[in-house]
Scaffold this active site. Structure first.
Site, PDB file in Angstrom:
ATOM      1  N   ASN A  41      -4.392  -4.141  -8.014  1.00  0.00           N
ATOM      2  CA  ASN A  41      -5.168  -2.913  -8.234  1.00  0.00           C
ATOM      3  C   ASN A  41      -4.991  -1.973  -7.056  1.00  0.00           C
ATOM      4  OD1 ASN A  41      -7.228  -4.926  -6.810  1.00  0.00           O
ATOM      5  ND2 ASN A  41      -7.964  -2.858  -6.392  1.00  0.00           N
ATOM      6  N   CYS A  42      -5.285  -0.693  -7.301  1.00  0.00           N
ATOM      7  CA  CYS A  42      -5.373   0.271  -6.208  1.00  0.00           C
ATOM      8  C   CYS A  42      -6.820   0.721  -6.138  1.00  0.00           C
ATOM      9  CB  CYS A  42      -4.407   1.431  -6.416  1.00  0.00           C
ATOM     10  SG  CYS A  42      -4.811   2.496  -7.810  1.00  0.00           S
ATOM     11  N   ALA A  43      -7.077   1.939  -5.749  1.00  0.00           N
ATOM     12  CA  ALA A  43      -8.463   2.381  -5.540  1.00  0.00           C
ATOM     13  C   ALA A  43      -9.249   2.441  -6.832  1.00  0.00           C
ATOM     14  CB  ALA A  43      -8.471   3.753  -4.878  1.00  0.00           C
ATOM     15  N   ARG A  69      -7.496   1.876 -10.202  1.00  0.00           N
ATOM     16  CA  ARG A  69      -6.722   1.427 -11.345  1.00  0.00           C
ATOM     17  C   ARG A  69      -6.399  -0.053 -11.284  1.00  0.00           C
ATOM     18  NH1 ARG A  69      -2.659   6.477 -10.987  1.00  0.00           N
ATOM     19  NH2 ARG A  69      -4.046   7.063  -9.298  1.00  0.00           N
TER      20      ARG A  69
END
Length: 533
Positions: free
Chosen positions: A473-475, A477
């Site tokens: 995951n990112c921030a 998503r």
């Protein structure tokens, strides 16, 4: 390759989430020790200033240890298994690297053109050196930290599960990763000692170019930062500027807080004092764009749907303006009409460039709350005209956004909220929890919560755990790589689980979850471990 780059970019953002609170506390403590704002109570030596100086010192923790934060954060996002152990391994390998650099430059600094005898007690500005975790070493900034952490993650993913003979069992797992990292860091340290001083000269040239690139440079930077958001590559644009040395040593964020008191006391134009602040204006489109976009959505919606559209737009607009979370807007028209997103990027960059042209600079990267505490309040006394200019230009662009979006929506009949078919639900996003009718999709009793139900919905939409090959995951998503993309359900299946949208690139998928994505990922991985299909 694009998937790997996106994944790396998302992982870089993990430590950035920690900077918001620290920045807020720094701005507050600096403001409350400013005699211009508070008078004699804020004079040096008073109990009041001593207390807030203590708070300020604590708030500097995140900024003073940025390298270590990125060294820890990258493995959390990139490790395929045992991410906690990978973070520990990354720290050990990074410290080992810096000890090697210290020894090399102590003995042979002259061969590499480095004066390693410089005293860093009074600061390291311009020396190319830095104290990291008590180690005198090269100032490789977050870029060096990301390189070493990336190498460590690669070693971890490849060798962490390697089975050694029983008599060498004590060296398995993290020990084996650190052992390999130890020997890899020897040539890497020599390579950095040779290349980095040359690279630092290039960075200095880049800083000069960026500081003198003027309005065009700001426009290109802000345009790319906004345009690349759907791909997840925007992290590569702003992180080197905000937290790395692309514009100024130590990054714009740290430099801003280090000099905030000086900027507040000076009557010189802020653009003259800090021209690099033009690359930190992208928070303005989070404040001034949403009202214009929301008004365009409302006035182009079908009359019978306007009340429902308004109920959705008001909280989304306030959230975007106050705290800078714009995804409900951006991803709504990104999927409904990608052209609108390109227009949004153009208008946002033009607004930032116009502000810079008229002298607006600063550290303006989030919503009103952050902008007030880190810009308007502490610097208002001597720079109120600049902030008035910022607001006037921002409101002009709010109107421009409204008229441009309204024209394009009507011209091309884009299905924005309130304009969809009568049998389709009007929404920006749904908060309704997805409930599974089949027991095999139901989370365990211990984890029955909003995050678990979201994770169950997404796992079901991806075709079950057998179809998942990678999770990260990112921030905002959830990033998933599947084995067979034909088994993945339509966007509707994800939106029913609370997603704002889905980005598809072959076998690589990005589910737009929001800031709760770390919790959703954790529940997602729990379900996979349970073998739930």
């Amino acid at each position: 390759m694009m998937q790997k780059i996106q994944r790396f970019g998302g992982a870089m953002f993990t430590p950035v989430l920690l900077f918001a609170f620290s920045g807020l506390m720094l701005a507050l403590s600096i403001s409350l020790t400013n005699p211009i704002l508070l008078g004699s109570v804020a004079n040096e030596g008073t109990l009041w200033t001593q207390f807030w100086s203590m708070i300020e010192n604590g708030a500097w923790t995140i900024f003073n240890q940025m390298e270590l934060l990125f060294v820890i954060g990258l493995p959390i996002g990139l490790a395929k298994e045992a991410s906690g152990r990978a973070a520990m391994e990354s720290v050990v390998v990074y410290l080992t690297f810096n000890y090697f650099v210290n020894s090399i430059l102590t003995s042979w600094g002259g061969l590499f053109g480095v004066d390693f005898s410089q005293d860093l007690i009074d600061g390291a500005a311009g020396s190319g050196l830095k104290m990291i975790a008590g180690i005198k070493t090269l100032d490789t900034s977050v870029l060096g930290a990301l390189v070493i952490a990336g190498i460590t993650v690669w070693i971890h993913n490849r060798y962490f599960s390697t089975k050694l003979p029983d008599w060498l069992g004590v060296f398995q797992g993290s020990s084996f990763v650190v052992i390999i990292g130890f020997f890899v860091m020897i040539p890497v340290a020599f390579l950095f000692c040779w290349i980095w001083p040359i690279f630092q000269g290039g960075i200095a040239s880049l800083q000069h170019f960026m500081a003198t690139s003027g309005v065009l440079g700001v426009w290109i930077y802000c345009f790319l930062e906004r345009l690349l958001i759907p791909t997840g590559l925007h992290h590569f644009i702003y992180i080197p500027f905000m937290y790395g040395p692309a514009a100024v040593d130590g990054g714009i964020v740290k430099y801003w807080f280090s000099h905030m008191q000086e900027f507040a006391d000076s009557t010189k134009p802020l653009k003259e004092l800090f021209p690099e602040g033009g690359f930190a204006l992208y928070g303005n489109e989070k404040i001034f764009a949403p009202p214009g976009i929301a008004a365009a959505f409302y006035f182009t919606a079908k009359p019978e749907k306007r009340r429902k559209v308004l109920a959705l737009l008001i909280p989304a607009t306030l959230t975007a303006m106050l705290v800078g979370i714009t995804e409900p807007f951006e991803f709504t028209f990104l999927f409904a009409a990608p052209l609108l997103f390109v227009v949004h990027a153009i208008l946002a960059a033009t607004m930032d460039a116009a502000m810079f042209f008229f002298g607006v600079v600063g550290r303006m990267t989030n919503g009103i709350i952050d902008m007030m505490t880190t810009n308007w309040i502490p610097l208002f006394a001597n720079h109120w005209m600049m902030y008035l200019t910022q607001i006037v230009i921002g409101l002009i662009f709010t109107c421009i956004y409204f008229f441009v979006f309204r024209f394009l929506i009507l011209k091309f009949n884009f299905p924005t909220p309130g304009r969809e078919a009568d049998d389709e639900e009007t929404k920006l996003f749904t908060k309704q929890d997805y409930r599974n009718k089949n027991k095999k999709h139901t989370p365990s009793a211990e984890s029955t919560n909003q995050y678990a139900t979201q994770a169950a919905a997404y796992l079901d939409a991806f075709g079950g755990y057998d179809n998942i090959s990678d999770v990260t995951n990112c921030a905002t998503r959830l990033r998933i790589t599947v084995k067979d993309e034909s088994l993945v359900g339509p966007d509707r299946a994800f939106k029913q689980g609370g997603a704002h949208g889905v980005v598809r690139h072959g076998k690589a998928f990005q589910v737009i979850v929001g800031l709760s994505v770390p919790q959703v990922r954790e529940e997602f991985e729990k379900l996979m471990q349970m073998g739930i299909k």
